[in-house]
Write a protein that holds these residues in place. Structure first.
Motif, PDB file in Angstrom:
ATOM      1  N   VAL A 200       0.934  -1.306  -0.081  1.00  0.00           N
ATOM      2  CA  VAL A 200       0.173   0.020   0.024  1.00  0.00           C
ATOM      3  C   VAL A 200       0.926   1.263   0.007  1.00  0.00           C
ATOM      4  O   VAL A 200       0.667   2.332  -0.541  1.00  0.00           O
ATOM      5  CB  VAL A 200      -1.025   0.107   1.223  1.00  0.00           C
ATOM      6  CG1 VAL A 200      -1.767   1.082   1.299  1.00  0.00           C
ATOM      7  CG2 VAL A 200      -1.899  -1.172   0.951  1.00  0.00           C
ATOM      8  N   GLU A 201       1.981   1.080   0.583  1.00  0.00           N
ATOM      9  CA  GLU A 201       2.822   2.492   0.786  1.00  0.00           C
ATOM     10  C   GLU A 201       3.422   2.548  -0.706  1.00  0.00           C
ATOM     11  O   GLU A 201       3.587   3.806  -1.166  1.00  0.00           O
ATOM     12  CB  GLU A 201       3.898   2.177   1.786  1.00  0.00           C
ATOM     13  CG  GLU A 201       3.886   2.321   3.021  1.00  0.00           C
ATOM     14  CD  GLU A 201       4.913   2.244   4.000  1.00  0.00           C
ATOM     15  OE1 GLU A 201       5.954   2.251   3.563  1.00  0.00           O
ATOM     16  OE2 GLU A 201       4.587   2.093   5.360  1.00  0.00           O
ATOM     17  N   GLY A 202       3.838   1.641  -1.325  1.00  0.00           N
ATOM     18  CA  GLY A 202       4.352   1.662  -2.699  1.00  0.00           C
ATOM     19  C   GLY A 202       3.128   2.283  -3.783  1.00  0.00           C
ATOM     20  O   GLY A 202       3.358   3.060  -4.374  1.00  0.00           O
ATOM     21  N   LEU A 203       1.963   1.806  -3.404  1.00  0.00           N
ATOM     22  CA  LEU A 203       1.044   2.556  -4.415  1.00  0.00           C
ATOM     23  C   LEU A 203       0.750   4.307  -3.923  1.00  0.00           C
ATOM     24  O   LEU A 203       0.757   5.033  -4.773  1.00  0.00           O
ATOM     25  CB  LEU A 203      -0.499   2.095  -4.007  1.00  0.00           C
ATOM     26  CG  LEU A 203      -0.688   0.519  -4.358  1.00  0.00           C
ATOM     27  CD1 LEU A 203      -1.982  -0.082  -3.630  1.00  0.00           C
ATOM     28  CD2 LEU A 203      -0.349   0.442  -5.895  1.00  0.00           C
ATOM     29  N   ARG A 208      -0.625   6.869  -6.437  1.00  0.00           N
ATOM     30  CA  ARG A 208      -1.973   6.295  -6.905  1.00  0.00           C
ATOM     31  C   ARG A 208      -2.798   6.513  -5.612  1.00  0.00           C
ATOM     32  O   ARG A 208      -3.696   5.723  -5.413  1.00  0.00           O
ATOM     33  CB  ARG A 208      -1.570   4.751  -7.221  1.00  0.00           C
ATOM     34  CG  ARG A 208      -0.864   4.866  -8.377  1.00  0.00           C
ATOM     35  CD  ARG A 208      -1.859   5.438  -9.700  1.00  0.00           C
ATOM     36  NE  ARG A 208      -0.837   5.320 -10.922  1.00  0.00           N
ATOM     37  CZ  ARG A 208      -1.243   4.478 -11.895  1.00  0.00           C
ATOM     38  NH1 ARG A 208      -2.431   3.762 -11.665  1.00  0.00           N
ATOM     39  NH2 ARG A 208      -0.572   4.339 -12.990  1.00  0.00           N
ATOM     40  N   PHE A 209      -2.556   7.415  -4.690  1.00  0.00           N
ATOM     41  CA  PHE A 209      -3.104   7.548  -3.346  1.00  0.00           C
ATOM     42  C   PHE A 209      -4.653   7.748  -3.857  1.00  0.00           C
ATOM     43  O   PHE A 209      -5.580   7.366  -3.053  1.00  0.00           O
ATOM     44  CB  PHE A 209      -2.498   8.582  -2.498  1.00  0.00           C
ATOM     45  CG  PHE A 209      -3.365   8.755  -1.432  1.00  0.00           C
ATOM     46  CD1 PHE A 209      -3.404   8.001  -0.344  1.00  0.00           C
ATOM     47  CD2 PHE A 209      -4.615   9.668  -1.206  1.00  0.00           C
ATOM     48  CE1 PHE A 209      -4.252   8.141   0.924  1.00  0.00           C
ATOM     49  CE2 PHE A 209      -5.225   9.872  -0.119  1.00  0.00           C
ATOM     50  CZ  PHE A 209      -5.090   9.028   0.854  1.00  0.00           C
ATOM     51  N   THR A 210      -4.966   8.811  -4.563  1.00  0.00           N
ATOM     52  CA  THR A 210      -6.403   9.293  -5.036  1.00  0.00           C
ATOM     53  C   THR A 210      -7.084   8.008  -5.665  1.00  0.00           C
ATOM     54  O   THR A 210      -8.129   7.905  -5.350  1.00  0.00           O
ATOM     55  CB  THR A 210      -6.122  10.193  -6.157  1.00  0.00           C
ATOM     56  OG1 THR A 210      -5.269  11.348  -5.699  1.00  0.00           O
ATOM     57  CG2 THR A 210      -7.625  10.647  -6.436  1.00  0.00           C
ATOM     58  N   CYS A 211      -6.519   7.147  -6.542  1.00  0.00           N
ATOM     59  CA  CYS A 211      -7.132   6.116  -6.981  1.00  0.00           C
ATOM     60  C   CYS A 211      -7.537   5.051  -5.895  1.00  0.00           C
ATOM     61  O   CYS A 211      -8.634   4.671  -5.934  1.00  0.00           O
ATOM     62  CB  CYS A 211      -6.425   5.212  -8.076  1.00  0.00           C
ATOM     63  SG  CYS A 211      -6.016   6.468  -9.367  1.00  0.00           S
ATOM     64  N   VAL A 212      -6.470   4.832  -5.015  1.00  0.00           N
ATOM     65  CA  VAL A 212      -6.796   3.809  -3.813  1.00  0.00           C
ATOM     66  C   VAL A 212      -7.855   4.337  -2.796  1.00  0.00           C
ATOM     67  O   VAL A 212      -8.863   3.661  -2.445  1.00  0.00           O
ATOM     68  CB  VAL A 212      -5.554   3.450  -3.130  1.00  0.00           C
ATOM     69  CG1 VAL A 212      -5.677   2.448  -1.984  1.00  0.00           C
ATOM     70  CG2 VAL A 212      -4.548   2.948  -3.982  1.00  0.00           C
ATOM     71  N   PHE A 213      -7.998   5.578  -2.687  1.00  0.00           N
ATOM     72  CA  PHE A 213      -8.775   6.326  -1.877  1.00  0.00           C
ATOM     73  C   PHE A 213     -10.235   6.182  -2.517  1.00  0.00           C
ATOM     74  O   PHE A 213     -11.177   5.726  -1.671  1.00  0.00           O
ATOM     75  CB  PHE A 213      -8.575   7.779  -1.812  1.00  0.00           C
ATOM     76  CG  PHE A 213      -9.421   8.427  -0.502  1.00  0.00           C
ATOM     77  CD1 PHE A 213      -9.179   8.446   0.604  1.00  0.00           C
ATOM     78  CD2 PHE A 213     -10.570   9.076  -0.968  1.00  0.00           C
ATOM     79  CE1 PHE A 213      -9.856   9.152   1.616  1.00  0.00           C
ATOM     80  CE2 PHE A 213     -11.361   9.747  -0.120  1.00  0.00           C
ATOM     81  CZ  PHE A 213     -11.029   9.781   1.162  1.00  0.00           C
ATOM     82  N   GLU A 214     -10.625   6.443  -3.593  1.00  0.00           N
ATOM     83  CA  GLU A 214     -11.621   6.078  -4.344  1.00  0.00           C
ATOM     84  C   GLU A 214     -12.134   4.759  -4.443  1.00  0.00           C
ATOM     85  O   GLU A 214     -13.344   4.338  -4.178  1.00  0.00           O
ATOM     86  CB  GLU A 214     -11.696   6.455  -5.873  1.00  0.00           C
ATOM     87  CG  GLU A 214     -11.465   7.956  -6.122  1.00  0.00           C
ATOM     88  CD  GLU A 214     -12.458   8.711  -5.464  1.00  0.00           C
ATOM     89  OE1 GLU A 214     -13.870   8.446  -5.589  1.00  0.00           O
ATOM     90  OE2 GLU A 214     -12.367   9.940  -4.846  1.00  0.00           O
ATOM     91  N   ILE A 215     -11.058   3.817  -4.127  1.00  0.00           N
ATOM     92  CA  ILE A 215     -11.646   2.425  -4.373  1.00  0.00           C
ATOM     93  C   ILE A 215     -12.365   1.833  -2.943  1.00  0.00           C
ATOM     94  O   ILE A 215     -13.075   1.046  -2.705  1.00  0.00           O
ATOM     95  CB  ILE A 215     -10.430   1.501  -4.476  1.00  0.00           C
ATOM     96  CG1 ILE A 215      -9.805   1.447  -5.945  1.00  0.00           C
ATOM     97  CG2 ILE A 215     -10.641  -0.058  -4.174  1.00  0.00           C
ATOM     98  CD1 ILE A 215      -8.669   1.097  -6.338  1.00  0.00           C
TER      99      ILE A 215
END
Length: 453
Positions: A200-203, A208-215
């Motif tokens: 997750v830190e790599g993302l 890619r934090f914005t994308c992961v936050f939306e997920i």
């Protein structure tokens, strides 16, 4: 030697395959043979795993001799054997010994695969083509924590670099998004997997934090994501993490915090409602974001784009002003047990942001004055159990607002004594403030009053 070990692994797999075709007809000798063969296979793979650590030549030889395909075949094969044995364990009890042995082989195979993936995009592509998405999903749902941890390690090595095709595929597919959700879930207790957190830190580090936050924004996984981000902001990059991330800078990109600042401004009403006593369950995410931004604005050297973000400062000052208007903070507050809730430390964190953003920034100091923020900060110079260290942060904020700013200093000089307030706590301590000649206050010590039982 690499070729010989590959042949041994293939022969061992074929032997196990022939004997477990019909588990009900196994003799005791066959049972013992299969047990020894699986144990030997696990040891061979461990030997291969140990032989490639920090040795690029050995890694190249293992890939060149086709050993990687053999190892990936072993993952599929021993997973099927373990599943089959688990399915018939009630009818054929002796096969129960095979399931943990198969897991040992899978663990070793995944560790070896992870080692081969480090910094080798060709191997990463081959592994991704074989295991994504089906086998990755299957193994992430394994009952074994270590298997799940090693899968997360492979995912980290395949995605934690800019331009990763595997990452693009993962982000654009529903199965990939589900895997990301699973990995975030594995950070939580009781799993608490280190490689899941690194994945997750790599993302986050590849923006890619914005994308992961939306997920994961619609459930509790978002709190885990924000916790990972908060921990990464607090801790300095270690030598181990720098080695793991390779060429990728392990610091959090400033775009992550600019996104959070916009999201905070969008949901500003959540903060106002919670601080004034209105229950807003969805506001807890906004409060977590405020805590993170309060930390980040203090990192002047690393994140100047966020510390110089004037619209964000305006938003924070206006929120604090509105909270103070709707629910002025009391000087004389009863001392009682405080249970941290959604409104805990909101005022303090808002003032902390103002403090950080006004440090040696004349434009921001002036902006706070023009918005009426200096008087609001003065009003918060009290002890408040709901906002620990509020008074101390206000003093520091005033120091930053006055620094080389004549206009702000004139506001303090123009303050006039309005009244003297002696509260119950001061009386119990035997302290009293009274006016003397020239309206100057004087502190006098009197006999303390006994608190009522």
């Amino acid at each position: 030697k690499q070729w010989y070990q590959r042949r041994v692994a293939i022969m061992a797999g074929n032997d196990v395959k022939n004997k477990v075709e019909n588990l009900s007809k196994l003799t005791q000798r066959d049972v013992d043979t299969v047990t020894v063969t699986i144990i030997a296979t696990a040891n061979i793979i461990r030997l291969l795993r140990n032989s490639v650590i920090n040795l690029p030549r050995n890694q190249f030889l293992q890939v060149k001799t086709g050993l990687l395909d053999c190892i990936l075949d072993s993952v599929y094969f021993y997973h099927d054997v373990g599943t089959k044995c688990h399915r018939v364990k009630h009818k054929i009890p002796y096969v129960l010994t095979y399931t943990p042995l198969c897991i040992e082989v899978i663990r070793a195979a995944l560790q070896l695969t992870s080692n081969l993936c480090v910094g080798n995009h060709a191997v990463q592509g081959a592994v991704w083509a074989r295991l994504y998405p089906g086998m990755f999903n299957t193994l992430l749902n394994s009952i074994d924590k270590q298997v799940k941890n090693y899968v997360c390690a492979i995912l980290f090595h395949c995605t934690a670099w800019n331009g990763s095709a595997a990452l693009e595929e993962m982000m654009n597919g529903e199965e990939g998004k589900q895997m990301i959700r699973q990995c975030i879930g594995l950070i939580q207790p009781p799993n608490s997997l280190d490689w899941a957190q690194l994945f997750v830190e790599g993302l986050i580090c590849v923006e890619r934090f914005t994308c992961v936050f939306e997920i994961c924004k619609d459930d509790n996984l978002v709190f885990t994501l924000l916790e990972v981000l908060s921990e990464k902001v607090k801790s300095a990059p270690s030598a181990t993490k720098k080695q793991l991330f390779g060429e990728l800078e392990s610091a959090v990109p400033v775009t992550t915090f600019l996104f959070l600042a916009k999201l905070f401004a969008k949901n500003r009403q959540h903060i106002i409602d919670l601080a004034t006593g209105v229950n807003v369950p969805e506001g807890e995410v906004t409060v977590r974001i405020l805590h993170i931004l309060a930390k980040v604005t203090g990192l002047f050297e690393h994140y100047t784009r966020i510390t110089n973000n004037t619209p964000f400062l305006e938003c924070v000052v206006k929120i604090l002003n509105e909270i103070n208007t709707k629910k002025p903070i009391r000087f004389d507050q009863p001392k009682e047990e405080v249970t941290p809730d959604g409104s805990f430390a909101i005022r303090r964190e808002l003032i902390r942001v103002i403090t950080n953003m006004c440090s040696k920034n004349k434009a921001h100091q002036d902006k706070v004055r023009l918005l009426g923020g200096v008087h609001t900060v003065l009003n918060h110079c009290v002890v408040d159990q709901q906002n620990p260290y509020l008074q101390q942060w206000c003093i520091v904020a005033l120091r930053m607002l006055m620094d080389d700013n004549q206009e702000n200093q004139d506001i303090i000089r123009g303050l006039q004594n309005q009244n003297i307030e002696n509260n119950e706590a001061m009386k119990q301590l035997g302290i009293e403030v009274a006016k003397m000649d020239g309206d100057k206050p004087r502190v006098a010590v009197v006999h303390p009053t006994e608190p009522e039982n």
